[in-house]
Design an enzyme around this catalytic site. Structure first.
Site, PDB file in Angstrom:
ATOM      1  N   LYS A 173       0.980  -0.642  -0.089  1.00 25.20           N
ATOM      2  CA  LYS A 173       0.125   0.014  -0.048  1.00 25.20           C
ATOM      3  C   LYS A 173       1.499   1.739  -0.338  1.00 25.20           C
ATOM      4  O   LYS A 173       2.251   1.442   0.905  1.00 25.20           O
ATOM      5  CB  LYS A 173      -0.824  -0.066   1.557  1.00 25.20           C
ATOM      6  CG  LYS A 173      -2.150   1.222   1.499  1.00 25.20           C
ATOM      7  CD  LYS A 173      -2.810   0.515   2.657  1.00 25.20           C
ATOM      8  CE  LYS A 173      -4.061   1.921   2.925  1.00 25.20           C
ATOM      9  NZ  LYS A 173      -4.825   2.254   3.752  1.00 25.20           N
ATOM     10  N   SER A 210      -9.755   2.001   2.905  1.00 25.33           N
ATOM     11  CA  SER A 210      -8.752   2.797   1.753  1.00 25.33           C
ATOM     12  C   SER A 210      -7.859   1.748   1.664  1.00 25.33           C
ATOM     13  O   SER A 210      -7.304   2.563   1.023  1.00 25.33           O
ATOM     14  CB  SER A 210      -8.273   3.824   3.574  1.00 25.33           C
ATOM     15  OG  SER A 210      -7.027   3.410   4.165  1.00 25.33           O
ATOM     16  N   SER A 226      -9.735  -0.323   6.872  1.00 22.95           N
ATOM     17  CA  SER A 226      -9.287  -0.144   5.535  1.00 22.95           C
ATOM     18  C   SER A 226      -8.586  -1.919   5.156  1.00 22.95           C
ATOM     19  O   SER A 226      -8.000  -1.144   4.026  1.00 22.95           O
ATOM     20  CB  SER A 226      -8.273   1.080   5.783  1.00 22.95           C
ATOM     21  OG  SER A 226      -9.475   1.897   5.657  1.00 22.95           O
TER      22      SER A 226
END
Ligand code: GLN
Length: 504
Positions: free
Chosen positions: A95, A170, A194
């Site tokens: 990420k 997210s 997330s």
């Protein structure tokens, strides 16, 4: 052989690497090629992107073939030297909130366009030490604020199950990359859901460990008392392998890192579930839960009963309060954390300004997107003189009660089960202009985050629009091995985690 490498999970791919049936360089090359050439309908991300789009779903924000292949060659050298660690040569996507030396790091924000860190986040370094090869950096909501990945400054990510839908957020790029098998696994961060929610929306498995178990060093901060790193992969078995390498103390560099030695999370995978008490919180099954999601969750719970578990009704009475409490505390911490983005030290700086204060103002006005600005304003407000007691302090007190409610529940059960989200993935744009609608959808993931508890999401069926549904398992502190075991046994008895989007 190498044409179907992406069909293997982490465990199976790692075994092939160790047996020298495939090299790390071949494996990395295979996934990079997939990202480059696979196409799908609805390639609208390109039009919104300030950077080149690397794959059809917009899952990757950056790819650097040379950097990846250099890491892969180093892994091959380790394998040749007889380094038979369980993850040597396994490709992974990170990420874009984890800073990396070999790749740019933007956290999905214009503020960090072109930023490159001089060091690797501890999570990245630990996985690299274990031999993982970085495939690239995945898209996310700007600075990890969001539930749909639509807040990314470089364009949205498309859900591989239906490109007209969001992948969740997210960590939406990580979830989409794994679901489309552009990567065998990916890291994510979970502040209020997330990892769990995008894993659920994309039909994969994801786990957020106990707060403090994974280092926050080099993870761009959102809400520091909540932020926690974790992993996403097709199966719980895969997640166990990765999490064992990722977790561990880092007390010198992260003041909230727990000084507890790393664990082998694969150790309990074979345990039978007979006698496992699964707590079913009635507040997770109320009015707001979609009938389609509920049906899939109910069926999964029946499966658990067949596996020998007992369902115990429990109550988490302050579940609804988790939303206002979280959306006071997380923005409060964010408003403080984000003050470091001032145009002086990192990333973007406005090109025209009159004096220092004007430079700060213009830089932040240009660099941050709407949702980030909204959180900074809310956070600054709830921390301001006269409102601190009424909002921030009050939220902290209720946060403590929410944690206490979990402890009462764990007196009656070993793990807690329920939905990850009230609905399946929604359509792109559907909630884009309604921040509160996004916040409400976080209701089932926020409580465990506020309490610092580990949480896992596993695929358990399909709901409206044939979209995946995720079952959430919440454990007590340090209960990761128990969660992974419970998920693994379910995955041995069912094949929901093997299902893939059409054409993948
Ligand atoms: N959706 C939540 C938020 O917007 C959670 C995000 C996260 O876990 N990073 O804050």
């Amino acid at each position: 052989m190498s044409h179907d490498l992406h069909q293997l999970g982490v465990a199976a791919l790692a075994a092939k690497l160790r047996a020298k049936e495939v090299s790390a360089t071949e494996a990395a090359g295979h996934f990079l090629k997939r990202a480059r050439t696979i196409d799908a309908a609805g390639r609208t991300a390109a039009t919104l992107s300030a950077q080149p789009v690397h794959d059809a779903w917009g899952a990757f924000l950056s790819i650097d073939e040379d950097a990846t292949l250099a890491q892969a060659r180093a892994a091959d050298a380790r394998i040749a030297d007889g380094d038979a660690g369980p993850l040597v040569g396994v490709p992974i996507a990170h990420k874009d909130v984890f800073v990396t030396r070999d790749f740019p790091t933007t956290a999905g924000s214009k503020m960090l366009a072109g930023y490159r860190s001089p060091f690797d986040a501890t999570v990245v370094a630990r996985l690299a030490d274990a031999g993982c090869v970085t495939l690239g950096k995945t898209s996310c909501d700007e600075l990890a604020m969001g539930s749909s990945n639509e807040n990314c400054a470089y364009g949205p990510v498309h859900n591989p199950w239906d490109t007209a839908r969001v992948p969740g957020g997210s960590s939406g790029g990580s979830a989409a990359a794994v679901a489309a098998r552009l990567a065998p696994a990916a890291t994510g961060t979970d502040t209020g859901g997330s990892i769990r929610q995008p894993a659920a929306f994309c039909g994969i498995t994801g786990i957020k460990p106990t707060y403090g178990r994974a280092s926050r060093y080099g993870m761009i901060a959102y809400g520091s008392s909540l932020d926690q790193a974790g992993v996403m992969a097709p199966s719980a078995e895969d997640c166990a392998l990765l999490l064992s390498a990722l977790c561990g103390p880092d007390v010198a560099r992260d003041s909230t890192s727990l000084d507890v030695p790393p664990e082998d999370y694969s150790r309990a995978l074979g345990d039978a579930l007979a006698g496992l008490r699964i707590g079913i919180p009635k507040e997770f099954f109320g009015e707001g839960l979609g009938a389609d999601v509920r049906a899939a969750i109910d069926a999964a719970l029946k499966e658990y009963e067949k596996l020998g578990a007992t369902l115990v009704p429990i109550s988490l009475p302050r579940t609804e309060l988790a939303i206002p409490v979280y959306y006071v505390i997380a923005p409060a911490e964010a408003s403080s954390n984000l003050s470091r983005f001032d145009g002086v030290k990192f990333g973007h700086r406005a090109s025209k300004y009159t004096d220092l204060v004007d430079m700060y103002k213009k830089t932040r006005a240009e660099g941050f997107g709407d949702e980030v600005k909204r959180r900074i304003m809310v956070g600054t407000y709830v921390l301001s003189h006269g409102y601190y007691d009424a909002y921030y302090l009050q939220a902290q007190k209720i946060r403590r009660m929410i944690a206490d409610d979990f402890q009462q529940a764990f007196a009656q059960c070993d793990v807690i089960a329920g939905p990850v989200a009230p609905t399946v993935a929604w359509k792109l744009g559907e909630k884009a202009d309604d921040p509160v609608a996004n916040y409400l959808a976080d209701i089932f993931t926020l409580p465990a985050s506020l309490a610092g508890l580990p949480g896992l999401s596993l695929p358990c069926g399909f709901g409206a629009g044939d979209m995946p549904v995720g079952l959430q398992l919440i454990g007590n502190y340090f209960g990761e091995a128990k969660l992974l075991n419970a998920a693994h046994r379910f995955q041995q008895a069912t094949d929901w985690h093997m299902k893939k989007p059409a054409g993948i």
